[in-house]
Motif scaffolding. Sequence first.
Motif, PDB file in Angstrom:
ATOM      1  N   SER A   1      -0.354  -5.185  -5.353  1.00 41.77           N
ATOM      2  CA  SER A   1       0.056  -3.801  -5.110  1.00 41.77           C
ATOM      3  C   SER A   1      -1.119  -2.856  -5.295  1.00 41.77           C
ATOM      4  N   LYS A   2      -1.263  -1.921  -4.356  1.00 40.60           N
ATOM      5  CA  LYS A   2      -2.339  -0.933  -4.440  1.00 40.60           C
ATOM      6  C   LYS A   2      -1.750   0.474  -4.353  1.00 40.60           C
ATOM      7  N   PRO A   3      -1.816   1.242  -5.429  1.00 41.27           N
ATOM      8  CA  PRO A   3      -1.312   2.620  -5.364  1.00 41.27           C
ATOM      9  C   PRO A   3      -2.292   3.548  -4.647  1.00 41.27           C
TER      10      PRO A   3
ATOM     11  N   GLU B   1       3.028  19.885  14.107  1.00 40.31           N
ATOM     12  CA  GLU B   1       2.285  18.992  13.196  1.00 40.31           C
ATOM     13  C   GLU B   1       3.109  18.772  11.935  1.00 40.31           C
ATOM     14  N   GLU B   2       2.976  17.588  11.325  1.00 45.44           N
ATOM     15  CA  GLU B   2       3.695  17.340  10.071  1.00 45.44           C
ATOM     16  C   GLU B   2       3.021  18.116   8.937  1.00 45.44           C
ATOM     17  N   GLN B   3       3.735  19.110   8.366  1.00 43.75           N
ATOM     18  CA  GLN B   3       3.118  19.925   7.316  1.00 43.75           C
ATOM     19  C   GLN B   3       3.102  19.201   5.976  1.00 43.75           C
TER      20      GLN B   3
ATOM     21  N   GLU C   1       5.852   2.155   7.451  1.00 48.47           N
ATOM     22  CA  GLU C   1       6.704   3.339   7.278  1.00 48.47           C
ATOM     23  C   GLU C   1       5.782   4.543   7.258  1.00 48.47           C
ATOM     24  N   MET C   2       5.774   5.274   8.373  1.00 51.12           N
ATOM     25  CA  MET C   2       4.746   6.303   8.522  1.00 51.12           C
ATOM     26  C   MET C   2       5.342   7.711   8.598  1.00 51.12           C
ATOM     27  N   GLY C   3       4.574   8.629   9.070  1.00 48.02           N
ATOM     28  CA  GLY C   3       4.948  10.041   9.014  1.00 48.02           C
ATOM     29  C   GLY C   3       6.118  10.410   9.917  1.00 48.02           C
TER      30      GLY C   3
ATOM     31  N   ILE D   1       0.877  -1.192   0.000  1.00 45.88           N
ATOM     32  CA  ILE D   1       0.000   0.000   0.000  1.00 45.88           C
ATOM     33  C   ILE D   1       0.906   1.230   0.000  1.00 45.88           C
ATOM     34  N   THR D   2       0.775   2.058  -1.031  1.00 49.90           N
ATOM     35  CA  THR D   2       1.735   3.164  -1.208  1.00 49.90           C
ATOM     36  C   THR D   2       1.061   4.546  -1.144  1.00 49.90           C
ATOM     37  N   PRO D   3       1.843   5.587  -0.838  1.00 52.88           N
ATOM     38  CA  PRO D   3       1.317   6.960  -0.799  1.00 52.88           C
ATOM     39  C   PRO D   3       1.512   7.676  -2.139  1.00 52.88           C
ATOM     40  N   TRP D   4       1.241   8.967  -2.180  1.00 47.30           N
ATOM     41  CA  TRP D   4       1.236   9.704  -3.449  1.00 47.30           C
ATOM     42  C   TRP D   4       2.489  10.547  -3.691  1.00 47.30           C
ATOM     43  N   ASN D   5       3.447  10.514  -2.783  1.00 46.81           N
ATOM     44  CA  ASN D   5       4.572  11.448  -2.955  1.00 46.81           C
ATOM     45  C   ASN D   5       5.668  10.950  -3.884  1.00 46.81           C
TER      46      ASN D   5
ATOM     47  N   PHE E   1       3.318  -1.062   4.265  1.00 45.38           N
ATOM     48  CA  PHE E   1       2.519   0.163   4.143  1.00 45.38           C
ATOM     49  C   PHE E   1       3.431   1.379   4.282  1.00 45.38           C
ATOM     50  N   THR E   2       3.286   2.331   3.388  1.00 48.22           N
ATOM     51  CA  THR E   2       3.929   3.637   3.561  1.00 48.22           C
ATOM     52  C   THR E   2       2.840   4.689   3.465  1.00 48.22           C
ATOM     53  N   GLY E   3       2.765   5.529   4.480  1.00 46.60           N
ATOM     54  CA  GLY E   3       1.724   6.553   4.476  1.00 46.60           C
ATOM     55  C   GLY E   3       1.698   7.272   5.812  1.00 46.60           C
ATOM     56  N   SER E   4       0.558   7.837   6.135  1.00 49.04           N
ATOM     57  CA  SER E   4       0.481   8.677   7.337  1.00 49.04           C
ATOM     58  C   SER E   4       0.342   7.819   8.600  1.00 49.04           C
ATOM     59  N   CYS E   5       0.608   8.447   9.744  1.00 46.29           N
ATOM     60  CA  CYS E   5       0.565   7.715  11.022  1.00 46.29           C
ATOM     61  C   CYS E   5      -0.834   7.181  11.302  1.00 46.29           C
ATOM     62  N   GLY E   6      -1.836   8.019  11.073  1.00 44.42           N
ATOM     63  CA  GLY E   6      -3.208   7.613  11.390  1.00 44.42           C
ATOM     64  C   GLY E   6      -3.625   6.405  10.568  1.00 44.42           C
ATOM     65  N   THR E   7      -3.298   6.410   9.275  1.00 45.84           N
ATOM     66  CA  THR E   7      -3.689   5.281   8.423  1.00 45.84           C
ATOM     67  C   THR E   7      -2.901   4.036   8.808  1.00 45.84           C
ATOM     68  N   GLY E   8      -1.624   4.200   9.133  1.00 46.36           N
ATOM     69  CA  GLY E   8      -0.809   3.054   9.557  1.00 46.36           C
ATOM     70  C   GLY E   8      -1.401   2.375  10.784  1.00 46.36           C
TER      71      GLY E   8
ATOM     72  N   THR F   1       7.915  14.816   1.486  1.00 43.38           N
ATOM     73  CA  THR F   1       8.866  13.715   1.618  1.00 43.38           C
ATOM     74  C   THR F   1       8.845  13.294   3.076  1.00 43.38           C
ATOM     75  N   CYS F   2       8.760  11.967   3.297  1.00 40.13           N
ATOM     76  CA  CYS F   2       8.619  11.501   4.684  1.00 40.13           C
ATOM     77  C   CYS F   2       9.761  12.008   5.543  1.00 40.13           C
ATOM     78  N   ALA F   3      11.003  11.792   5.068  1.00 38.91           N
ATOM     79  CA  ALA F   3      12.153  12.194   5.880  1.00 38.91           C
ATOM     80  C   ALA F   3      12.709  13.534   5.403  1.00 38.91           C
TER      81      ALA F   3
ATOM     82  N   ILE G   1     -15.655   1.033  -1.248  1.00 42.38           N
ATOM     83  CA  ILE G   1     -14.924   0.314  -0.193  1.00 42.38           C
ATOM     84  C   ILE G   1     -13.568   0.990  -0.037  1.00 42.38           C
ATOM     85  N   ASN G   2     -12.939   0.776   1.116  1.00 42.94           N
ATOM     86  CA  ASN G   2     -11.571   1.241   1.282  1.00 42.94           C
ATOM     87  C   ASN G   2     -10.652   0.060   0.976  1.00 42.94           C
ATOM     88  N   MET G   3      -9.968   0.143  -0.168  1.00 43.99           N
ATOM     89  CA  MET G   3      -9.192  -1.001  -0.647  1.00 43.99           C
ATOM     90  C   MET G   3      -8.037  -1.351   0.298  1.00 43.99           C
ATOM     91  N   GLY G   4      -7.403  -0.325   0.876  1.00 42.94           N
ATOM     92  CA  GLY G   4      -6.298  -0.596   1.804  1.00 42.94           C
ATOM     93  C   GLY G   4      -6.784  -1.359   3.028  1.00 42.94           C
ATOM     94  N   ALA G   5      -7.954  -0.961   3.530  1.00 39.76           N
ATOM     95  CA  ALA G   5      -8.523  -1.651   4.694  1.00 39.76           C
ATOM     96  C   ALA G   5      -8.889  -3.089   4.325  1.00 39.76           C
TER      97      ALA G   5
HETATM   98  P1  NAD Z   1      -2.226   8.120   3.586  1.00 43.05           P
HETATM   99  O1  NAD Z   1      -2.012   7.455   4.890  1.00 43.05           O
HETATM  100  O2  NAD Z   1      -3.372   9.024   3.423  1.00 43.05           O
HETATM  101  O3  NAD Z   1      -2.386   7.010   2.433  1.00 43.05           O
HETATM  102  C1  NAD Z   1      -1.414   6.016   2.221  1.00 43.05           C
HETATM  103  C2  NAD Z   1      -2.061   4.815   1.545  1.00 43.05           C
HETATM  104  O4  NAD Z   1      -2.974   4.198   2.451  1.00 43.05           O
HETATM  105  C3  NAD Z   1      -2.865   5.149   0.291  1.00 43.05           C
HETATM  106  O5  NAD Z   1      -2.652   4.147  -0.677  1.00 43.05           O
HETATM  107  C4  NAD Z   1      -4.304   5.098   0.805  1.00 43.05           C
HETATM  108  O6  NAD Z   1      -5.238   4.810  -0.211  1.00 43.05           O
HETATM  109  C5  NAD Z   1      -4.215   3.952   1.795  1.00 43.05           C
HETATM  110  N1  NAD Z   1      -5.286   3.896   2.797  1.00 43.05           N
HETATM  111  C6  NAD Z   1      -6.228   4.823   3.087  1.00 43.05           C
HETATM  112  N2  NAD Z   1      -7.018   4.394   4.103  1.00 43.05           N
HETATM  113  C7  NAD Z   1      -6.562   3.168   4.449  1.00 43.05           C
HETATM  114  C8  NAD Z   1      -6.964   2.211   5.436  1.00 43.05           C
HETATM  115  N3  NAD Z   1      -7.976   2.436   6.275  1.00 43.05           N
HETATM  116  N4  NAD Z   1      -6.260   1.067   5.529  1.00 43.05           N
HETATM  117  C9  NAD Z   1      -5.202   0.815   4.707  1.00 43.05           C
HETATM  118  N5  NAD Z   1      -4.785   1.689   3.761  1.00 43.05           N
HETATM  119  C10 NAD Z   1      -5.467   2.843   3.620  1.00 43.05           C
HETATM  120  O7  NAD Z   1      -0.842   8.842   3.255  1.00 43.05           O
HETATM  121  P2  NAD Z   1      -0.521   9.854   2.065  1.00 43.05           P
HETATM  122  O8  NAD Z   1      -1.240  11.149   2.338  1.00 43.05           O
HETATM  123  O9  NAD Z   1      -0.736   9.161   0.768  1.00 43.05           O
HETATM  124  O10 NAD Z   1       1.053  10.068   2.258  1.00 43.05           O
HETATM  125  C11 NAD Z   1       1.585  11.053   3.084  1.00 43.05           C
HETATM  126  C12 NAD Z   1       2.071  10.472   4.392  1.00 43.05           C
HETATM  127  O11 NAD Z   1       2.943   9.376   4.144  1.00 43.05           O
HETATM  128  C13 NAD Z   1       2.886  11.452   5.229  1.00 43.05           C
HETATM  129  O12 NAD Z   1       2.505  11.358   6.577  1.00 43.05           O
HETATM  130  C14 NAD Z   1       4.325  10.968   5.075  1.00 43.05           C
HETATM  131  O13 NAD Z   1       5.183  11.320   6.115  1.00 43.05           O
HETATM  132  C15 NAD Z   1       4.117   9.493   4.954  1.00 43.05           C
HETATM  133  N6  NAD Z   1       5.247   8.848   4.258  1.00 43.05           N
HETATM  134  C16 NAD Z   1       6.088   8.060   4.989  1.00 43.05           C
HETATM  135  C17 NAD Z   1       7.194   7.469   4.372  1.00 43.05           C
HETATM  136  C18 NAD Z   1       8.137   6.594   5.144  1.00 43.05           C
HETATM  137  O14 NAD Z   1       8.922   5.891   4.531  1.00 43.05           O
HETATM  138  N7  NAD Z   1       8.088   6.584   6.459  1.00 43.05           N
HETATM  139  C19 NAD Z   1       7.428   7.692   3.013  1.00 43.05           C
HETATM  140  C20 NAD Z   1       6.532   8.504   2.298  1.00 43.05           C
HETATM  141  C21 NAD Z   1       5.437   9.076   2.940  1.00 43.05           C
END
Ligand code: NAD
Length: 472
Positions: A173-175, A377-379, A250-252, A147-151, A226-233, A283-285, A209-213
């Motif tokens: 893989s789910k973008p 807060e993470e901007q 790998e989160m925020g 599960i990947t983010p958009w950056n 998973f790479t994405g925000s803390c709340g979603t992780g 960028t995460c880091a 549906i939420n595909m990641g969930a």
């Molecule tokens: P996001 O958490 O909104 O989304 C990330 C992915 O999770 C997307 O594919 C999204 O569709 C999916 N998702 C949404 N809801 C979900 C759920 N309930 N269960 C599972 N998956 C779900 O993050 P974003 O806005 O795409 O990316 C920005 C964040 O990612 C920032 O906080 C950044 O710091 C973090 N990030 C971390 C790293 C790292 O390596 N630590 C790298 C890049 C980005």
Amino acid sequence: MEDQIDTIALTIGGRSVATAQRFDVPNPATGGLAGTAPDVGQSELDQAVAAARAAFAEWSAKPDAELQAACNAVADTLEAHAEELAQLITAEQGKPLGGIGSRWEVGGAVAWARYTAGLSLPMQVLQDSNEGRVEMYRKPLGVVGSITPWNFPVLIAVWHILPALRTGNTVVSKPSPMTPLASLRMIELMNEVLPAGVVNSVSCADTDINMGAAMSAHEGIAKIVFTGSCGTGQKVMQSSAETMKRLTLEMGGNDAGIVLPDADPEKIAEGLFWGAFINNGQTCAAMKRLYVHDSIHDAVCDALVAYASNIKVGEGTSDDSVLGPVQNRMQFDKVSRLVAQARDKGQVLLGGGPGEGLFFPPTIIAGLEADDPLVCEEQFGPALPIIRYHDVEDALAQANALDIGLGGSVWSQDTEKAKQIARRMECGSVWINSHGMIQPNAPFGGVKKSGFGIEFGEEGLKEYTDIQVMFA
Ligand code: NAD
């Protein structure tokens, strides 16, 4: 390239899947459409998982050299299609084609794929004596859900997919719905050189549906990376609990940089800028808070603003753009809110206001403190707060005060002194006189609520395996 891409499909079991529904993928630079992507649900996810499970038996039994060759073939095909992928990234993500932009991202993906291909986890003999022989094997897990983010849509997908393949796993893989095009195209390309079912894709607008969930809860998936925000992780962790999935999260981050009194403002200005504004701060880091000693505070601010003032922001397809737009409206609104709050309290040294559309000028604001939202807060955007400090112990305490810890940096002419401070920063990666540069041979991951699990290098590879010990 066509103006709008409507032809990129899902790949399931090696076949291109036609889908009735597609969703719009905006172009953040123009306000128009970059293209459309397949919008599918639980049934296609089940098919993708079934295809990956069916491919697993043969793929995981392949000799190590064949897995390695297959990963190198993936690197070759990404390299051969680098320009096409870069154009797609710029269309949907917004970053410039040149500089530290889309071509750089695809080049990084190729380099990472090749490096990962070259790694291996051979059997280890733990004991061989009269008392017996003990061997340790690393075994693949099964189907890995990515599960990947958009950056960095292509680079991060490669970080997930290649170590999974290299260790004998298969992948679904789910973008991110914000940036699905380049990732889905990349998986089409991978399928030209891999056996059917080894890498599959699903994409979804996340409305019905939420595909990641759904992936996190899926019985047929053994691990989520998973790479994405803390709340979603945290949600991934919750929804994967019942099936006891292996997780890499790998989160925020909200990385701090600390400039010591002996740093040379002119020499560090460029590094500070790119540490904070790489990929427009998305960028995460990236460095997201900068602590500067009182004695050189103003000189550092002047040098940084002088460097940043020459950075051209514009459409990613234009040759002279150095930074593009913010990728999406939600992120743009977040950056705008944090900057508006900071403006009331601090001094705007550069930028400060939203531009046209999703363009936001590089913004530097001094005079802020620990509790200001732009600091705590993470901007995840092009706005850097500068905090003046008097005592380095205080700066260190502030840097460590948050409950997340991805990266950090110390800036000084005295490397040994900087290293002593760096060792005390609570984060997974720490840099001296630079910030955010990662590489495929250096393990990368967060501490505290920035997640757990490691990516890259041998340590990263291990995350895609279970250990089996044999007493022979
Ligand atoms: P996001 O958490 O909104 O989304 C990330 C992915 O999770 C997307 O594919 C999204 O569709 C999916 N998702 C949404 N809801 C979900 C759920 N309930 N269960 C599972 N998956 C779900 O993050 P974003 O806005 O795409 O990316 C920005 C964040 O990612 C920032 O906080 C950044 O710091 C973090 N990030 C971390 C790293 C790292 O390596 N630590 C790298 C890049 C980005």
